[in-house]
Design a protein around this motif. Structure first.
Motif: not given
Length: 695
Positions: A82-85, A247-249, A135-136, A99-104
């Motif tokens: 979230n901070a990066l975004e 809210e979705g997050l 957040g995926g 790029a898997l899981g948390g990587g993606l």
């Protein structure tokens, strides 16, 4: 402490690079440094854009498995992403490898994504009983359709870079060898063109039919019956459709925490770790395997052709031997047809197919063609005399140091080894059919098998992308020995009053892909019949021998291949054969058994008690070194539901004492079949679990 994330500014572009080998997992130090350096790049006036990259062979391939099951340590990945975004400068993910899981999810937190042509992507948390929790489930459907997001997240399947670009997940696919340089160039263009940040969270979700979620749930209730995580994934995706992003997050995070507390998550994590531990054996530490580049296969039937195909796809050169020229040609065609299937499925291209068939594979009828092979796998008819004849010829023909392996499912490797002058080079390599698909390989170590040869068996398994489990010598090794015992219990369940079709249904609902009687039909009833006849001379007179399967075979009904077995096979699919009920009723009457109604719960209890009881003996005797070895075998070779973790994990979940109580209850009906294993009795009395023996 050595830094795992580096920071560099190149022409106004800050490059934040993760270097946490082997797969750049998002460990706590990585998360902390990434958050710190992202904030630094955001604050520095000289930085116009940011590239997030990874050193080594891959982008971030997921979470740090060493943190699984431990309390979370800040900063948490969702907060980092979230901070990066939220950085007010364009950020670009430079993606290579996987790029898997948390990587993606990290890549989705960047504003743009550049990938190499060979990069692959997946949100694979569902395979561990979880859902994307950073957040995926909220960001993905803002880039791709909900149908695609549901498919990706509920299956965990990987997609390639070109498909990802077509879907809108990736902005640029590059052929450049240096993806970081390509991402820097892309970032410079963004700055030059005046393009600022493009947070995925700020995008609208893709247009969709609201019924897509109920449709997905209906499908999953059939294809993934009993599993919790796939349905939770759909719930999270529906939250993305109905709620504002924040809210979705929050909804996603609540569902993630709920899945973290489930038994299924524990079972899937156990399966994940067990498959990584199973090849780690103390007696193989420091033992180097022999080099294997050329292998031979003796026997071109279904199994031999499957082994040859698997070896070819793994990059090995293969010589297959059949008894005559005509049979060799037939085997050649079988391998070609199987590889054609790989072409159609996109596993290999046409050029690779041509190379495999013209340069790397040959089918011969003369054993002399095996004189220079490094390892030979015998895959002929399951007869001791036939196998001894093959090994006698291999011993005469093969070069010194060649490994001689048998694919036998049941027979004594020690007895086979004794017909050779080199028993130290003889080993069992028990593949599972279809061999080019099934991952399990039992490496059966005979009394005189050299540790180097054992290590070679494990190395071959790795080359062929198999999961290898060490097994000792006994009738059936690990899997088939346990199978023979629980099949007797299942047959006894039928004599007690359940129909084969009720048994199959109950065990499918338990999680098996197919019930045991349907599996027998698929494999061929004549195979089990031959084994029973082979063992008949040594059968204990106290055993209650069930005869209905023999009666079915005597009628020439061997399952799918003859159109009838336990089931009738027609255009509409398999249907229960009413004549089977008649045969069973006649046997009950002859044995003086009054049938009673058995509920699904008792059917499952009998199935599991028999499986766990015999597995306890297998572990106690050292046929399997550890309970986890049993779990890996049953999960990968026998269709045991992965989300239950394997039979030994299941036994620990319900408690060894409960399994023992069931056995003692069933022993009132058949005291010979239901004899408690001493190890099970010991664990139950001491209040210990099978997992205590895994280390």
């Amino acid at each position: 402490m050595t830094s795992v994330v580096s920071y560099d500014i190149q022409d106004g572009i800050a490059v934040i690079s993760i270097d946490n080998p082997p797969v750049n997992a998002l460990s706590q130090p990585v998360r902390a440094e990434l958050q710190l350096l992202a904030r630094k790049a955001s604050d520095e006036a000289a930085v116009q854009a940011i590239v997030v990259a990874c050193a080594g062979r891959t982008f971030v391939a997921g979470a740090d498995i060493r943190e699984f099951g431990k309390p979370p340590v800040e900063p948490l990945l969702p907060d980092v992403i979230n901070a990066l975004e939220a950085i007010p400068k364009p950020t670009v993910a430079a993606l290579h490898g996987t790029a898997l899981g948390g990587g993606l999810e990290l890549a989705l937190g960047c504003h743009y994504r550049v990938a190499t042509a060979k990069a692959r992507f997946a949100l694979s948390e569902v395979t561990l009983g979880l859902l994307p929790g950073a957040g995926g489930t909220q960001r993905l459907p803002r880039l791709v359709s909900f149908e695609t997001a549901i498919e990706m997240i509920t299956t965990g399947k990987q997609i390639g870079a070109k498909e990802a670009a077509a879907l809108g997940l990736v902005d640029l696919v590059t052929d450049a060898t240096d993806v970081t340089a390509a991402a820097i160039a892309f970032a410079k263009d963004l700055v030059k063109d005046g393009k600022g940040p493009r947070p995925v969270s700020a995008l609208d979700v893709t247009r969709h039919d609201p019924s897509v979620f109920d449709t997905a749930r209906a499908k999953l209730s059939k294809t993934r019956a009993g599993q919790l995580a796939p349905l939770a994934c759909v719930d999270a995706l529906e939250a993305a459709a109905k709620l504002p992003f924040a809210e979705g997050l929050s909804a996603e995070r609540k569902l993630f925490r709920k899945m973290m507390e489930t038994d299924q998550r524990s079972a899937l994590i156990h399966a994940f770790f067990s498959e990584r531990k199973v090849a780690k054996l103390p007696d193989l530490e420091g033992v180097d395997p022999r080099n294997v580049a050329q292998i031979g296969v003796v026997g071109g039937g279904t199994m031999g052709a499957g082994i040859a195909t698997s070896a070819l796809l793994a990059g090995l050169n293969v010589t297959l031997i059949e008894r005559d020229t005509e049979s060799a040609e037939r085997a050649h065609q079988t391998v070609a047809r199987t590889l054609e299937g790989s072409v159609k499925r996109g596993k290999i291209d046409r050029a690779t197919f041509e190379t495999l068939m013209s340069e790397r594979f040959r089918a011969e009828s003369d054993y002399a063609a095996l004189s220079e092979t490094d390892l030979v796998i015998e895959a002929v008819f399951e007869s001791m005399e036939v196998k001894k004849d093959v090994f006698t010829q291999l011993d005469r023909i093969c070069k010194p140091g060649a490994v001689l392996a048998s694919n036998t499912s049941y027979l004594d490797i020690n007895e086979i080894a004794q017909v050779t002058s080199r028993p130290q080079d003889v080993i069992g390599l028990h593949f599972f059919s279809p061999a080019h698909v099934m991952k399990l390989l039992e490496v059966v170590v005979a009394d005189q098998t050299s540790p180097v040869v054992t290590a070679t068996g494990f190395a071959l398994a790795k080359t062929m992308r198999k999961i290898a489990v060490r097994a000792g010598v006994c009738d059936g090794f690990i899997g088939n020995r346990i199978l023979s015992h629980y099949r007797k219990a299942v047959d006894g369940t039928v004599l007690a009053g359940a129909s084969p079709f009720a048994v199959d249904r109950a065990l499918r609902e338990f999680g098996l892909a197919m019930g045991p009687f349907a599996v027998s039909d698929l494999a061929g009833l004549d195979i089990g019949w031959a084994t029973r006849k082979r063992l008949a001379p040594t059968r204990d007179p106290r055993e209650t021998y069930t005869e209905f399967a023999d009666r079915i075979c005597e009628a020439g009904r061997f399952g799918r291949k003859t159109g009838r077995g336990f089931y009738i096979y027609g255009e509409g699919g398999p249907t229960p054969d009413p004549e089977v009920d008649v045969i069973i009723a006649e046997e009950r009457k002859a044995k003086g058994i009054t049938p009673r109604k058995l509920g699904d719960g008792e059917i499952v209890d009998r199935f599991m008690a028999a499986m766990v009881n015999e597995a306890a003996r297998v572990v106690a005797e050292g046929i399997a070194r550890r309970p986890l070895d049993v779990d890996v075998v049953l999960l990968n070779g026998y269709g045991f539901p992965r989300w239950r973790g394997g039979p030994m994990h299941y036994a620990d979940a319900v408690g060894p004492a409960k399994i023992l109580e069931d056995i003692q209850r069933f022993a009132k009906e058949d005291a010979f079949l239901w004899q408690p294993a001493p190890l099970l009795e010991k664990l139950a009395s001491e209040g210990k679990l099978f997992s205590s023996l895994n280390d």
